[in-house]
Write a protein that holds these residues in place. Sequence first.
Motif, mmCIF file in Angstrom:
data_model
loop_
_atom_site.group_PDB
_atom_site.id
_atom_site.type_symbol
_atom_site.label_atom_id
_atom_site.label_comp_id
_atom_site.label_asym_id
_atom_site.label_seq_id
_atom_site.Cartn_x
_atom_site.Cartn_y
_atom_site.Cartn_z
ATOM 1 N N ASN A 134 0.760 -1.172 0.181
ATOM 2 C CA ASN A 134 0.005 0.060 -0.097
ATOM 3 C C ASN A 134 0.742 1.182 -0.026
ATOM 4 O O ASN A 134 0.205 2.258 0.087
ATOM 5 N N LEU A 135 2.079 1.268 -0.023
ATOM 6 C CA LEU A 135 3.017 2.384 -0.170
ATOM 7 C C LEU A 135 2.646 3.186 -1.359
ATOM 8 O O LEU A 135 2.671 4.491 -1.103
ATOM 9 N N PRO A 136 2.405 2.789 -2.498
ATOM 10 C CA PRO A 136 2.088 3.420 -3.447
ATOM 11 C C PRO A 136 0.853 4.303 -3.375
ATOM 12 O O PRO A 136 0.874 5.675 -3.581
ATOM 13 N N TYR A 137 -0.253 3.589 -2.632
ATOM 14 C CA TYR A 137 -1.400 4.128 -2.423
ATOM 15 C C TYR A 137 -1.143 5.687 -1.421
ATOM 16 O O TYR A 137 -1.809 6.597 -1.404
ATOM 17 N N ILE A 138 -0.253 5.358 -0.613
ATOM 18 C CA ILE A 138 0.038 6.417 0.432
ATOM 19 C C ILE A 138 0.472 7.563 -0.252
ATOM 20 O O ILE A 138 -0.011 8.605 -0.127
ATOM 21 N N LEU A 139 1.391 7.414 -0.850
ATOM 22 C CA LEU A 139 2.101 8.260 -1.770
ATOM 23 C C LEU A 139 1.154 9.080 -2.656
ATOM 24 O O LEU A 139 1.185 10.343 -2.622
ATOM 25 N N GLU A 140 0.390 8.531 -3.287
ATOM 26 C CA GLU A 140 -0.124 9.186 -4.443
ATOM 27 C C GLU A 140 -1.571 9.904 -3.622
ATOM 28 O O GLU A 140 -2.003 10.965 -4.262
ATOM 29 N N GLN A 141 -1.962 9.248 -2.636
ATOM 30 C CA GLN A 141 -3.104 9.758 -1.944
ATOM 31 C C GLN A 141 -2.730 11.105 -1.105
ATOM 32 O O GLN A 141 -3.637 12.088 -0.964
ATOM 33 N N THR A 142 -1.716 11.178 -0.636
ATOM 34 C CA THR A 142 -1.203 12.047 0.195
ATOM 35 C C THR A 142 -0.368 13.311 -0.179
ATOM 36 O O THR A 142 -0.158 14.358 0.545
ATOM 37 N N ALA A 143 0.468 12.965 -1.176
ATOM 38 C CA ALA A 143 1.618 13.873 -1.489
ATOM 39 C C ALA A 143 1.114 14.973 -2.290
ATOM 40 O O ALA A 143 1.820 16.059 -2.331
ATOM 41 N N SER A 144 -0.008 15.076 -2.734
ATOM 42 C CA SER A 144 -0.671 16.209 -3.521
ATOM 43 C C SER A 144 -2.096 16.235 -3.432
ATOM 44 O O SER A 144 -2.911 15.176 -3.195
ATOM 45 N N ARG A 145 -2.593 17.321 -3.804
ATOM 46 C CA ARG A 145 -4.232 17.385 -3.487
ATOM 47 C C ARG A 145 -4.886 16.701 -4.808
ATOM 48 O O ARG A 145 -6.234 16.235 -4.350
ATOM 49 N N LYS A 146 -4.360 16.593 -5.729
ATOM 50 C CA LYS A 146 -5.008 15.884 -7.049
ATOM 51 C C LYS A 146 -4.544 14.570 -7.315
ATOM 52 O O LYS A 146 -4.626 14.287 -8.511
ATOM 53 N N ASN A 147 -3.817 14.178 -6.495
ATOM 54 C CA ASN A 147 -3.257 12.902 -6.772
ATOM 55 C C ASN A 147 -2.145 13.120 -7.944
ATOM 56 O O ASN A 147 -2.100 11.836 -8.924
ATOM 57 N N GLU A 148 -1.289 14.108 -7.987
ATOM 58 C CA GLU A 148 -0.497 14.291 -9.323
ATOM 59 C C GLU A 148 0.758 13.416 -9.211
ATOM 60 O O GLU A 148 1.405 13.369 -10.228
ATOM 61 N N ILE A 149 0.795 13.069 -8.149
ATOM 62 C CA ILE A 149 2.364 12.615 -7.820
ATOM 63 C C ILE A 149 2.299 11.117 -7.933
ATOM 64 O O ILE A 149 1.496 10.629 -7.178
ATOM 65 N N LEU A 155 11.653 -6.736 -2.311
ATOM 66 C CA LEU A 155 12.675 -7.568 -1.768
ATOM 67 C C LEU A 155 14.298 -6.799 -1.532
ATOM 68 O O LEU A 155 14.910 -6.697 -0.631
ATOM 69 N N ARG A 156 14.541 -6.198 -2.825
ATOM 70 C CA ARG A 156 15.998 -5.409 -3.076
ATOM 71 C C ARG A 156 15.913 -3.972 -2.264
ATOM 72 O O ARG A 156 16.980 -3.820 -1.751
ATOM 73 N N ALA A 157 14.585 -3.541 -1.601
ATOM 74 C CA ALA A 157 14.730 -2.414 -0.688
ATOM 75 C C ALA A 157 15.179 -2.822 0.661
ATOM 76 O O ALA A 157 15.797 -1.839 1.280
ATOM 77 N N GLY A 158 14.740 -4.053 0.784
ATOM 78 C CA GLY A 158 14.802 -4.323 2.224
ATOM 79 C C GLY A 158 13.899 -4.109 3.375
ATOM 80 O O GLY A 158 12.624 -4.444 2.787
ATOM 81 N N ALA A 159 14.010 -3.147 4.273
ATOM 82 C CA ALA A 159 12.926 -2.933 5.211
ATOM 83 C C ALA A 159 12.051 -1.847 4.433
ATOM 84 O O ALA A 159 12.346 -1.174 3.600
ATOM 85 N N THR A 160 10.723 -1.988 4.909
ATOM 86 C CA THR A 160 9.770 -1.158 4.325
ATOM 87 C C THR A 160 10.122 0.483 4.512
ATOM 88 O O THR A 160 9.695 0.969 3.784
ATOM 89 N N GLY A 161 10.791 0.606 5.711
ATOM 90 C CA GLY A 161 11.059 1.999 5.824
ATOM 91 C C GLY A 161 12.371 2.419 5.031
ATOM 92 O O GLY A 161 12.091 3.717 4.584
ATOM 93 N N GLU A 162 13.014 1.628 4.407
ATOM 94 C CA GLU A 162 13.832 1.968 3.482
ATOM 95 C C GLU A 162 13.363 2.116 2.165
ATOM 96 O O GLU A 162 13.555 3.041 1.200
ATOM 97 N N MET A 163 12.427 1.278 1.763
ATOM 98 C CA MET A 163 11.400 1.424 0.309
ATOM 99 C C MET A 163 10.767 2.839 0.473
ATOM 100 O O MET A 163 10.647 3.516 -0.339
ATOM 101 N N ALA A 164 10.228 3.251 1.698
ATOM 102 C CA ALA A 164 9.549 4.479 1.848
ATOM 103 C C ALA A 164 10.212 5.546 1.543
ATOM 104 O O ALA A 164 10.136 6.628 0.934
ATOM 105 N N ARG A 165 11.527 5.555 2.277
ATOM 106 C CA ARG A 165 12.602 6.721 2.066
ATOM 107 C C ARG A 165 12.959 6.690 0.704
ATOM 108 O O ARG A 165 13.136 7.964 0.134
#
Length: 641
Positions: free
Chosen positions: A230-245, A259-269
């Motif tokens: 759900n990381l992509p949803y969180i990014l697109e839903q909250t990073a801009s008013r019109k889900n432009e990002i 898997l390549r990113a490792g921990a989810t926190g690193e993926m988010a970063r």
Amino acid sequence: MLRTSRFSWRLAALIALALSSAAVAQEAAAPQYPNYPSETPATFKQSSEGFDYERREVMIPMRDGVKLHTVILVPKGAHHAGILLTRTPYDADELTTHGHTGNLGATLNGYDNAPDVIVQDGYIRVVQDIRGKYGSEGDYVMNRPLHGPQNPTPIDESTDTYDTIDYLVKNIPESNGRVGTIGISYDGFEPLMSLVNPHPALKVAVPMNPMVDGWMGDDWFHNGAFRAQNLPYILEQTASRKNEIKFSSSVHDEYDLYLRAGATGEMARRYGLEQVGFWQKLVAHPAYDSFWSDQAVDKVLAGQPLKVPTMLVHSLWDQEDIYGAIAVYKAIKPKDTGNDKVFLVMGPWHHGQEIENASSLGAVQFGSDTGLYFRQKILRPFLAHYLKDDAPANPVAPVTAYETGSNVWRTFRQWPVATQARALYLGGDGKLGFARPSGEAYQEYVSDPAKPVPFRARPIQPVGYDPGQTWSEWLVDDQREASGRPDVVSWTSDVLTQPLVIRGQPVVHLRASTTGTDSDWVVQLIDVYPDMEPMDAAMGGYQLMIAGDILRGRYREGFTVAKPIKAGAPLDYSFELPTTDHVFLPGHRLMVQVQSSWFPLYDRNPQTYVDNIFFAKPGDYKKATQRIFGDSHVDLPVTSN
């Protein structure tokens, strides 16, 4: 150094002055052309000539002065019509402009809309952008909590809904003053908010597949395990008013990406999510603390008077919000002393499929369009009873449930129906049965975080509903691939000679040990089809998940505080699986599968206890040997009717 600096500064100033003078001279020398009037008006009001409805767009003021963009679609000739309101973070314009034929039904082909019901019964359709999204003013907060410990302001989704309804009944002369709220998912969360201090004009609410408790079992966590995809949803839903990002990736298989990113926190970063306020809240609250429990909608509504008739709609294979509708039903049904205010509908659907063609889900065929049945036989008369002036009788039963396996609709006075909890034991020999095994037999497997069990066949697609994507079907995927892995253990029953009917929530009771100090436990209850299916050869031997979920082991003693697991010690782990209404038919077998990862849907447990798994280090991820002892069992809610 000081002298050199002064010289450089003077030289730079002289160069800048020269360039500026040249620019002025060039501008003065440029020819001046007369303006040619634009042929495009600053604003264009579309004609409704030839349309069967009138479209109105208004900015409705809230009590704090913020204005919310609202689309009102009024059928031409409407008189004393009921209003159906949806409040959404997904763009009110997009949900009301799908057709250009002038036909209201075509215009409403979109998320949350049931055009056949809305058009046939002549409702005024209203769709509004919630605060902070798309055309509305104000600031956006994901699932904005009600006024209280998590929201000190007097403004929330309840007050915004109240103010919206107040405006609508005073400013739409074609209405009869009766309003219903309806929506799916996030838009299903909004009708639940309308039930808090409801406006007198609110006569009915239909929350479908609503977001209710993001930690216990809806979008963000399931029993403590984070839904990484759900990381992509969180990014697109909250990073801009019109889900432009947008979330972009050059990796085709999301298994590899995560898997390549490792921990989810690193993926988010890597995707800049640390800039997003909601992500910061998730990271700060990995356990079920007051941040989550204060805003759990089922708990909120349990403390509210029951004033508005409500139909909760649940999908038996909801891949996103399988927890919410049932949780709210359990919370508010005890207040329904007359058994005429709280209604429950359960269908054989994925998330939101009730407003689509629902004659099948993935490989599973139902023999009829169950979505059409819901809309015409349940939703339509239910809304009409509360929103029409003539108030036709309400023929809808308190509970309407689709019985999968036999593929029939059934009605009940309450849910769950009377059942007997029968323990289905996971014997040490791989046999599944109702007889308690003797001895200390066990099954074991090695769980390796470097090679987590995929939650479906690879390559794994992103979460989405675009053409060609099958995200909505994963809960009915054939589980044979998983059952053949060495890091998944399975128990199978004998072939059934009589039907076995279960209605309600199976409860898992594992007695297990791990050589690690933390562990996830994934348990699936599966219907194994006969080896040959004469009427549908592709279903021969199919392993259909009826219910499944995950528990993060650090919460085995309680969800509010995480604790390490004692390595090597047999311990008890108990949790509920999602609601079922299923018949295991004669000739079929039951199966239970247990594993320790469901990747990348859920983040990997490092299997070494760390304070916050979001920030686990590469060295924390270690193999562990998992043992499931033979007195482990799943309590099935068995019924005879």
